[in-house]
Design an enzyme around this catalytic site. Structure first.
Site, PDB file in Angstrom:
ATOM      1  N   GLY A   9       0.795   5.901  -9.769  1.00  0.00           N
ATOM      2  CA  GLY A   9       0.092   6.901  -8.963  1.00  0.00           C
ATOM      3  C   GLY A   9      -0.533   7.967  -9.846  1.00  0.00           C
ATOM      4  N   ASP A  35      -2.548   3.047 -11.297  1.00  0.00           N
ATOM      5  CA  ASP A  35      -2.823   3.406  -9.905  1.00  0.00           C
ATOM      6  C   ASP A  35      -3.345   2.155  -9.211  1.00  0.00           C
ATOM      7  OD1 ASP A  35      -3.317   6.598  -8.717  1.00  0.00           O
ATOM      8  OD2 ASP A  35      -3.815   4.869  -7.453  1.00  0.00           O
ATOM      9  N   ILE A  36      -3.477   2.253  -7.891  1.00  0.00           N
ATOM     10  CA  ILE A  36      -3.916   1.073  -7.131  1.00  0.00           C
ATOM     11  C   ILE A  36      -5.397   0.779  -7.364  1.00  0.00           C
ATOM     12  CG2 ILE A  36      -4.417   2.340  -5.001  1.00  0.00           C
ATOM     13  CD1 ILE A  36      -3.068  -0.097  -3.535  1.00  0.00           C
ATOM     14  N   TYR A 143       6.861  11.455   6.669  1.00  0.00           N
ATOM     15  CA  TYR A 143       6.910  11.772   5.231  1.00  0.00           C
ATOM     16  C   TYR A 143       8.264  12.391   4.874  1.00  0.00           C
ATOM     17  CZ  TYR A 143       5.609  14.236   0.890  1.00  0.00           C
ATOM     18  OH  TYR A 143       5.550  14.717  -0.394  1.00  0.00           O
TER      19      TYR A 143
HETATM   20  N1  SER Z   1       2.262  19.052  -0.107  1.00  0.00           N
HETATM   21  C1  SER Z   1       3.066  18.195   0.724  1.00  0.00           C
HETATM   22  C2  SER Z   1       2.449  18.022   2.056  1.00  0.00           C
HETATM   23  O1  SER Z   1       1.861  18.957   2.531  1.00  0.00           O
HETATM   24  C3  SER Z   1       4.452  18.746   0.866  1.00  0.00           C
HETATM   25  O2  SER Z   1       5.250  18.218  -0.135  1.00  0.00           O
HETATM   26  O3  SER Z   1       2.579  16.991   2.649  1.00  0.00           O
END
Ligand code: SER
Length: 318
Positions: A9, A35-36, A143
């Site tokens: 990445g 990276d990809i 996430y």
């Molecule tokens: N910068 C990130 C986000 O906003 C938080 O780790 O998803």
């Protein structure tokens, strides 16, 4: 023998600057960027580069074998806002890439792994001010879930298999080189670009939304300091709280306006407001400060001065 490093990445916001710094320290030929795709041509042309899909175990394994890699920085991830649009893709990329690297390290050839976590591991039930290292983590974004689960797996691989994995819960990172991609804290980068390009900015968070943030130079320094710290000093193998500054959109606007008096802002919160509202406004990082001497350098106004200086040069030169 010099360390041989793989960055997965490497074309992303943090990966690209980390690659440059690690090449300065360890020598260009000892730092393989991957990276990809080849979207950052300057990086691709400036040293060893491999196309690697972080979800492809064999591609990572072959690269590590071919280059005798002993240290991996896994920087590929789908961030919070993109993760809400593509939940299964976020889970797939964020979790499988981590398992691939941890399993390779468990096999013994990779001696040290860096994997970033995030303030997104926290949620609405977490204490919002001075969030402690050990506290309630009930994230409400995909996430955040991937980062929280990833932290558990990092600690598990350390305890069960002795994998030397190290991690930081990054706050929002602000930089002027590569753009961030798909995060909730991205406004704090966009605002500087728009200030220089247009003199106005429409912010997708409300004016009083306070979030933990950090200038890129501090984030890179923290990452390298943690990776260089003696392992016996480190008690956290999930992920370290890390903090520098906290501010609201109104405060960053005022910091810019002090240098650009005509700059204007308006507010139009979107779906990212709910994500920001679920995160802490400030972080207690005393464990990182004690165990590996973490110290930040940039406050809000120092960061604004540096951002505006660099972006004026960039846009006025082109
Ligand atoms: N910068 C990130 C986000 O906003 C938080 O780790 O998803």
């Amino acid at each position: 023998m010099p360390s041989k490093i793989l960055i997965i990445g490497a074309c992303g916001q943090i990966g690209s600057e980390l690659t440059t710094k690690l090449r300065e320290i360890h020598g260009t030929e000892n730092v393989i960027a991957s990276d990809i795709n080849t979207r950052k041509l300057d990086l691709v042309n400036s040293g060893p580069f491999e196309i690697i899909d972080a979800k492809n175990f064999n591609a990572i394994k072959d690269c590590c074998k071919n280059h005798n890699i002993d240290t991996v920085y896994l920087m590929a991830a789908l961030l919070s806002a993109t993760g809400e649009k593509y939940p299964m893709e976020a889970w797939d990329l964020n979790m499988n890439s981590l398992f691939h690297v941890l399993n390779l390290a468990k096999g013994g050839n990779i001696k040290r792994v860096y994997w970033p976590s995030s303030i997104a591991v926290f949620g609405p039930t977490t204490p919002r001010e001075d969030t402690p290292q050990h506290t309630i983590c009930e994230p409400t974004t995909v996430y955040g879930i991937t980062k929280q689960v990833g932290e558990r797996w990092c600690e598990y691989y350390y305890k069960k298999y002795g994998v030397d994995v190290r991690s930081i819960r990054y706050p929002g990172i602000i930089s002027h080189k590569a753009m961030p991609g798909g995060g909730t804290t991205d406004y704090a980068v966009e605002i500087y670009h728009e200030a220089i390009k247009k003199g106005t900015y429409e912010c997708f968070l409300s004016e009083d939304t306070s979030l933990p943030m950090m200038f890129m130079d501090d984030a890179i320094k923290a990452t390298i300091d943690l990776m260089e710290a003696p392992g016996e000093n480190l008690t956290i193998r999930s992920s370290y709280n890390l903090s520098a500054i906290s501010f609201t959109p109104k405060e960053i606007y005022e910091s810019i306006k002090a240098q650009m008096p005509d700059f204007k802002i308006s507010y139009k919160p979107d779906f990212r407001q709910a994500i920001a509202d679920s995160w802490p406004s400030s972080i207690d990082d005393s464990v990182a400060r004690q165990e590996w001497n973490w110290q930040h350098s940039f406050d809000l106004d120092a960061m604004t001065a540096e951002m505006l200086r660099a972006l004026k040069k960039k846009y006025h030169a082109s």
